[in-house]
Design an enzyme around this catalytic site. Structure first.
Site, PDB file in Angstrom:
ATOM      1  N   HIS A  68      -3.968   1.353  -0.611  1.00 42.97           N
ATOM      2  CA  HIS A  68      -3.676   0.048  -1.197  1.00 42.97           C
ATOM      3  C   HIS A  68      -4.436  -0.136  -2.507  1.00 42.97           C
ATOM      4  CE1 HIS A  68      -3.003  -1.351   3.188  1.00 42.97           C
ATOM      5  NE2 HIS A  68      -1.812  -1.243   2.624  1.00 42.97           N
ATOM      6  N   LYS A  98       3.399 -11.339  14.110  1.00 39.16           N
ATOM      7  CA  LYS A  98       2.870  -9.981  13.985  1.00 39.16           C
ATOM      8  C   LYS A  98       1.409  -9.965  14.422  1.00 39.16           C
ATOM      9  CE  LYS A  98       2.889  -6.056  10.855  1.00 39.16           C
ATOM     10  NZ  LYS A  98       3.291  -5.546   9.555  1.00 39.16           N
ATOM     11  N   ARG A 122       5.186   6.209   0.545  1.00 41.57           N
ATOM     12  CA  ARG A 122       4.535   7.491   0.804  1.00 41.57           C
ATOM     13  C   ARG A 122       5.534   8.611   1.019  1.00 41.57           C
ATOM     14  NH1 ARG A 122       1.116   4.278   5.127  1.00 41.57           N
ATOM     15  NH2 ARG A 122       3.252   3.778   5.548  1.00 41.57           N
ATOM     16  N   SER A 181      -2.385   2.175   8.056  1.00 44.94           N
ATOM     17  CA  SER A 181      -3.294   1.209   8.677  1.00 44.94           C
ATOM     18  C   SER A 181      -3.339   1.377  10.184  1.00 44.94           C
ATOM     19  CB  SER A 181      -2.877  -0.219   8.309  1.00 44.94           C
ATOM     20  OG  SER A 181      -3.066  -0.438   6.930  1.00 44.94           O
TER      21      SER A 181
END
Length: 161
Positions: A17, A41, A90, A128
């Site tokens: 990040h 979430k 990614r 993460s």
């Protein structure tokens, strides 16, 4: 004035990040790092903890500010006067997901463009969710997250520092 919004959950913030934030800060006059708050979430860190971590981690970037938002990202863009959403990718799986999301955002607000920025190769494997798992099991995460985040993760999992 060019302004970009970089939204995400940031649970936790990673070197990946920060790399995107650093690179984007060189391309835009200002960057709003937007912590997306979704009560549905489940996150390890509260919105306030993520806000404090990101504020500390980005303090040396004069054109970066951190914000919290619990609505549509395109609504934040309209409020903040930004026409650019920055998204890191990614791999092709990320691209596929982010591409679909960009089409949805475009249908919600045709003024907002999504800019995909590929992650530097050394950050391809940083996720993460994986970081949290490694930290929970007491593994070394020092190459994946800044020291402040590593410390916060160890405290969350009651791991001796």
């Amino acid at each position: 004035m060019s302004k970009a919004v970089f939204p995400g959950t940031f649970d936790p913030p990673t070197y990946g990040h920060l790399n995107l934030i650093k690179r984007a800060s060189l391309l835009f006059d200002s960057i709003d790092v937007l912590i997306s708050v979704n009560p549905d979430k489940k996150t390890l860190f509260s919105e306030e903890e993520r806000f404090n971590l990101l504020t500390e981690l980005t303090k040396d970037f004069s054109n970066v500010t951190v914000h919290k938002w619990n609505g549509l990202v395109v609504d934040y863009c309209a409020k903040a006067g930004s026409k650019v959403l920055l998204r890191g990718i990614r791999n092709t799986v990320d691209f596929s997901y982010e591409f679909d999301l960009s089409l949805m955002n475009r249908s919600l607000d045709s003024e907002v463009e999504t800019l995909f920025m590929p992650t530097e190769q050394k950050y391809f494997l940083i996720r993460s969710s994986s970081i949290k798992e490694v930290a929970r099991l007491g593994g070394n995460i020092s190459l994946m997250v800044p020291p402040a985040v590593e410390k916060a993760l160890k405290e969350k999992y009651n791991i001796k520092i």
